[in-house]
Design an enzyme around this catalytic site. Sequence first.
Site, PDB file in Angstrom:
ATOM      1  N   HIS A  32      60.919  53.900  57.289  1.00  0.00           N
ATOM      2  CA  HIS A  32      60.936  55.288  56.808  1.00  0.00           C
ATOM      3  C   HIS A  32      59.651  56.061  57.189  1.00  0.00           C
ATOM      4  CE1 HIS A  32      61.108  58.846  54.374  1.00  0.00           C
ATOM      5  NE2 HIS A  32      60.104  58.412  53.647  1.00  0.00           N
ATOM      6  N   GLU A  61      52.232  56.526  46.343  1.00  0.00           N
ATOM      7  CA  GLU A  61      53.365  56.626  45.416  1.00  0.00           C
ATOM      8  C   GLU A  61      54.051  55.277  45.173  1.00  0.00           C
ATOM      9  OE1 GLU A  61      55.663  60.231  45.795  1.00  0.00           O
ATOM     10  OE2 GLU A  61      57.507  59.093  45.506  1.00  0.00           O
ATOM     11  N   ASP A  62      54.177  54.483  46.215  1.00  0.00           N
ATOM     12  CA  ASP A  62      55.040  53.297  46.108  1.00  0.00           C
ATOM     13  C   ASP A  62      54.345  51.945  46.255  1.00  0.00           C
ATOM     14  OD1 ASP A  62      57.268  54.886  45.727  1.00  0.00           O
ATOM     15  OD2 ASP A  62      57.740  55.005  47.846  1.00  0.00           O
ATOM     16  N   ASP A 118      59.552  64.408  56.019  1.00  0.00           N
ATOM     17  CA  ASP A 118      60.045  63.434  55.039  1.00  0.00           C
ATOM     18  C   ASP A 118      61.459  63.808  54.615  1.00  0.00           C
ATOM     19  OD1 ASP A 118      59.870  61.275  53.206  1.00  0.00           O
ATOM     20  OD2 ASP A 118      59.128  62.587  51.615  1.00  0.00           O
TER      21      ASP A 118
HETATM   22 ZN    ZN Z   1      58.958  59.471  52.188  1.00  0.00          ZN
END
Ligand code: ZN
Length: 176
Positions: A32, A61-62, A118
């Site tokens: 991604h 974020e992840d 994105d």
């Molecule tokens: Zn993303």
Amino acid sequence: MYELILKAADYAARQHRDQRRKDAEASPYINHPIAVARILSEAGIDDPVVLAAAILHDTIEDTTTTPDDLRQRFDDRIASIVVEVTDDKSLEKARRKELQVEHAPHLSEAAALVKFADKIANLTDILESPPPWTPERKAAYFAWARTVVVRLPVQHARLRERFDALQARGPAVSTP
Ligand code: ZN
């Protein structure tokens, strides 16, 4: 230039190593952020800082990455672009989606480009390697993505063209 981008790819791949996308094949997550950087590159954006930030855009974020990690490994500008496109995961998903709409006009140019790409990457995935969502959920995502994108301070022509083409192929949205 290549060194920075490859360093970002190496770091992001390691940080996202245990994550998968939501498509049927459970693709490696790193595909991604690579897709986001590639969309920018295909639109003619060649600033290595923007491309590296695109590859790193989901690390805070992840994954366990902090803004300081990015400042130390990369630089302030890359760290601040990634911070700008990071949702506050302590908030509920619906609120995070509202905040993306509210924050969109205030993003820096670089962060707006990453956000734009994105959304293009996510719409492409929904069409071409779909998650197990109902048509209504897909349509709602397309509509929300459009709400965010039209508010971005950078309406890059080639990104916009690509986004609009995906919207045209998207699930039918009944306009309220
Ligand atoms: Zn993303």
